[in-house]
Design a protein around this motif. Structure first.
Motif, PDB file in Angstrom:
ATOM      1  N   GLU A 380       8.084   5.453   0.619  1.00  0.00           N
ATOM      2  CA  GLU A 380       7.499   6.010   1.841  1.00  0.00           C
ATOM      3  C   GLU A 380       6.630   5.028   2.622  1.00  0.00           C
ATOM      4  OE1 GLU A 380       5.812   9.863   1.124  1.00  0.00           O
ATOM      5  OE2 GLU A 380       7.616  10.492   0.051  1.00  0.00           O
ATOM      6  N   HIS A 381       6.100   4.049   1.949  1.00  0.00           N
ATOM      7  CA  HIS A 381       5.243   3.070   2.645  1.00  0.00           C
ATOM      8  C   HIS A 381       5.584   1.657   2.190  1.00  0.00           C
ATOM      9  CE1 HIS A 381       2.663   6.249   4.259  1.00  0.00           C
ATOM     10  NE2 HIS A 381       2.811   6.830   3.089  1.00  0.00           N
ATOM     11  N   LYS A 403      -5.075  -2.778   3.060  1.00  0.00           N
ATOM     12  CA  LYS A 403      -4.774  -2.547   4.485  1.00  0.00           C
ATOM     13  C   LYS A 403      -3.898  -3.682   5.019  1.00  0.00           C
ATOM     14  CE  LYS A 403      -7.426  -3.152   8.207  1.00  0.00           C
ATOM     15  NZ  LYS A 403      -6.387  -3.648   9.112  1.00  0.00           N
ATOM     16  N   ILE A 407      -2.335  -3.047  10.977  1.00  0.00           N
ATOM     17  CA  ILE A 407      -2.705  -1.636  11.228  1.00  0.00           C
ATOM     18  C   ILE A 407      -4.219  -1.564  11.412  1.00  0.00           C
ATOM     19  CG2 ILE A 407      -2.642   0.763  10.404  1.00  0.00           C
ATOM     20  CD1 ILE A 407      -0.416   0.160   8.579  1.00  0.00           C
ATOM     21  N   GLN A 411      -6.161   4.186  11.572  1.00  0.00           N
ATOM     22  CA  GLN A 411      -4.755   4.568  11.363  1.00  0.00           C
ATOM     23  C   GLN A 411      -4.369   4.411   9.896  1.00  0.00           C
ATOM     24  OE1 GLN A 411      -3.539   2.075  14.749  1.00  0.00           O
ATOM     25  NE2 GLN A 411      -1.507   2.936  14.289  1.00  0.00           N
ATOM     26  N   PHE A 412      -4.872   3.337   9.325  1.00  0.00           N
ATOM     27  CA  PHE A 412      -4.588   3.052   7.907  1.00  0.00           C
ATOM     28  C   PHE A 412      -5.123   4.195   7.029  1.00  0.00           C
ATOM     29  CE2 PHE A 412      -6.400   0.927   3.998  1.00  0.00           C
ATOM     30  CZ  PHE A 412      -5.191   0.781   3.338  1.00  0.00           C
ATOM     31  N   GLU A 414      -5.721   7.260   7.906  1.00  0.00           N
ATOM     32  CA  GLU A 414      -4.892   8.455   8.130  1.00  0.00           C
ATOM     33  C   GLU A 414      -3.656   8.435   7.248  1.00  0.00           C
ATOM     34  OE1 GLU A 414      -5.398  11.389   9.474  1.00  0.00           O
ATOM     35  OE2 GLU A 414      -7.364  10.419   9.660  1.00  0.00           O
ATOM     36  N   LYS A 415      -2.983   7.273   7.250  1.00  0.00           N
ATOM     37  CA  LYS A 415      -1.758   7.137   6.437  1.00  0.00           C
ATOM     38  C   LYS A 415      -2.069   7.337   4.952  1.00  0.00           C
ATOM     39  CE  LYS A 415       1.129   4.238   9.299  1.00  0.00           C
ATOM     40  NZ  LYS A 415       2.421   3.664   9.192  1.00  0.00           N
ATOM     41  N   CYS A 416      -3.204   6.758   4.530  1.00  0.00           N
ATOM     42  CA  CYS A 416      -3.558   6.844   3.103  1.00  0.00           C
ATOM     43  C   CYS A 416      -3.891   8.289   2.715  1.00  0.00           C
ATOM     44  CB  CYS A 416      -4.727   5.922   2.783  1.00  0.00           C
ATOM     45  SG  CYS A 416      -4.269   4.199   2.863  1.00  0.00           S
ATOM     46  N   LYS A 418      -2.464  10.838   3.808  1.00  0.00           N
ATOM     47  CA  LYS A 418      -1.159  11.492   3.571  1.00  0.00           C
ATOM     48  C   LYS A 418      -0.662  11.136   2.164  1.00  0.00           C
ATOM     49  CE  LYS A 418       0.040  12.970   7.951  1.00  0.00           C
ATOM     50  NZ  LYS A 418      -0.426  12.129   9.058  1.00  0.00           N
TER      51      LYS A 418
END
Ligand code: 2HG
Ligand code: ZN
Length: 480
Positions: A380-381, A403, A407, A411-412, A414-416, A418
């Motif tokens: 996914e990442h 990181k 990015i 934003q980073f 936020e992704k983490c 998830k």
């Protein structure tokens, strides 16, 4: 333009009013209890945070009490003025439990840093809660004893903070967590009561052991002012083995093999990526061969025969191809060098603003969890560089997502977050814990239900109401 200007003025006017109100409030306390108070911008920033990244400190003052009586006065004052307090130790925590983000007053215990009494017969030491862990460890050694709870932040963390987070670290498989070493506690509750708990008794069958409630309570039930710790016998010289392998399953196979015959002090793991960062900082690689995973094992040099047997096990594992390469320390100095490979990971990766996680599963399930979670992350990442390491001997894994340079920070994060959702669901499936040793604080509170069920969380809230009826102690930490 003018609107922005007006809004700006009213904001500053509001701030000035708030400052005047605050300083009046603080003045009354500094007069009645003679507590040292800091309100300069630098102190507010420094004391308003811990080692957790991605939060912004916003404290209104820092109080530096020197006695338990002053802490009582602070709590009484906080109840009267409805001021939230953030108890604070060495601020090395990684769950933001010592952050003041909401105009709270930080109560730093750093000036309560005296070792008060050593009882050689009972093998206990009584100290104020602001004593630095390493200072206490050295003091124990100088007096022929050993304080075995140990971790990389030993040079800054304080005993009170260790108790408030039930600190674990690197020697848990042999000596257990902080909880095991707390023989007595002096605590000021959110009601202003001083509790003197357990008084160093080994046996004490007189109802609820309230001492246990404060251990790991992250400053939400009381402010710990004094701790009595049990001490262990000094170990013999410690020997470190570092071994490399390319298979996840081998990590547990090596552990099982040594554990079946030896008493291990530590069993840690780190990956090739972790080694890349640490060795970039002038720490020598353990051996030339590149491996995917590395384990660090520590044991006591109980006797020459014992160490010989450990070396034989190591050779057997090498011959069987379970271990690809390895090294054994020949002196305490070399052992300390090898430990740097594991202990320097946090520092060596900190410039990459890592998003940290600290989870646990049952020891036997570590490889299964690691392989499932790292496959999910890769899928996914794919652009994330992930550093896995930790205390695998007790089922505790640290997962640091670094990181990527392209990015932006928010934003980073936020992704983490998830990733957190996916990881904690997986943790729930594995019946593990979303926080093995770093605590819940602000970082994990939204995810607590993945590890503790509804009824348990309700009981925790009820307990908080008993000890802190006005919600002045670290509100918003662990749960809302
Ligand atoms: C450690 O084991 C600490 O070194 C820190 O718990 C872990 O930085 C981390 O994620
Ligand atoms: Zn750790």
């Amino acid at each position: 333009m003018s609107l922005v200007f007006l809004a700006d003025i009213s904001y500053h006017a509001q701030m000035a009013n708030q400052d005047i109100e605050n300083s009046k409030k603080f003045e009354s306390l500094s007069k009645s209890a003679n507590v040292e108070i800091l309100t300069d911008a630098d102190s507010l920033k420094t004391y308003g945070k811990d080692w957790t990244k991605h939060y912004t400190p916003k404290a209104s003052a820092v109080f530096l009490p020197k006695t338990t009586e002053q802490v009582v006065e602070i709590v009484k004052w906080a109840r009267q003025t409805k001021t939230a307090l953030v108890p604070s130790g060495g601020r090395t925590g990684l769950s933001a439990a010592a952050y003041a983000t909401n105009n709270e007053v930080v109560v730093s215990l750093q000036k309560m840093n005296r070792i008060l009494e050593l009882d050689a017969f009972d093998q206990t030491v009584r100290c104020e809660s602001g004593v630095v862990t390493e200072h206490l460890q050295k003091y124990a050694l100088e007096n022929g004893f050993f304080y075995p709870v140990d971790f990389a932040a030993r040079g800054s963390s304080q005993i009170g903070g260790n108790v408030a987070t039930n600190a674990g670290g690197i020697k848990v498989i042999r000596y257990g967590l902080t909880r095991q070493w707390v023989a007595g506690l002096k605590v000021v509750t959110g009601r202003g009561d001083v509790l003197n708990l357990n008084k160093s008794l080994v046996k004490n069958a007189t109802g609820y052991d309230l001492r246990q409630l404060f251990i790991g309570s992250e400053g939400t039930l009381g402010i710990i002012t004094e701790v009595t710790l049990s001490l262990a016998k000094k170990p013999k010289e410690l020997v470190v083995f570092v071994m490399g392998t390319n298979e996840l399953d081998s990590i547990m196979q090596i552990y099982k093999r040594f554990k079946s015959e030896m008493t291990l002090i530590a069993y840690e793991m780190f990956t090739d990526i972790a080694l890349k960062y640490v060795s970039a900082q002038n720490v020598a690689r353990p051996f030339a061969t590149d491996c995917k995973y590395y384990v660090l094992l520590e044991l006591e040099h109980e006797s020459d025969a014992y160490l010989e047997r450990a070396t034989e096990i190591f050779s057997e594992l090498l011959e069987a191809g379970v271990v690809i390469d390895g090294t054994i320390s020949q002196s305490p100095k070399q052992a300390a060098e090898l430990w740097k490979l594991r202990e320097n990971i946090t520092e060596a990766t900190s410039h990459k603003q890592p998003y940290k996680n600290d989870v646990s599963v049952r020891v036997s399930r570590v490889p299964e969890f690691l392989s499932e979670m790292s496959a999910t992350l890769k899928r996914e990442h794919p652009s994330f560089e992930v550093v896995w390491f930790g205390h695998v001997g007790d089922g505790n894994l640290h997962i640091n997502i670094l990181k990527p340079d392209d990015i932006a920070g928010p934003q980073f994060v936020e992704k983490c977050k998830k990733v957190d959702e996916v990881m904690f669901k997986m943790i729930e499936k594995f019946e593990g814990s979303i926080s093995a040793e770093h605590g819940v604080g602000l970082v994990k509170k939204a995810f607590l239900h993945h590890t503790r069920d509804k009824a348990e969380i309700e009981i925790m809230r009820d307990i908080k109401r008993v000890f802190d009826p006005d919600r002045i102690l670290n509100p918003g930490k662990i749960f809302d």
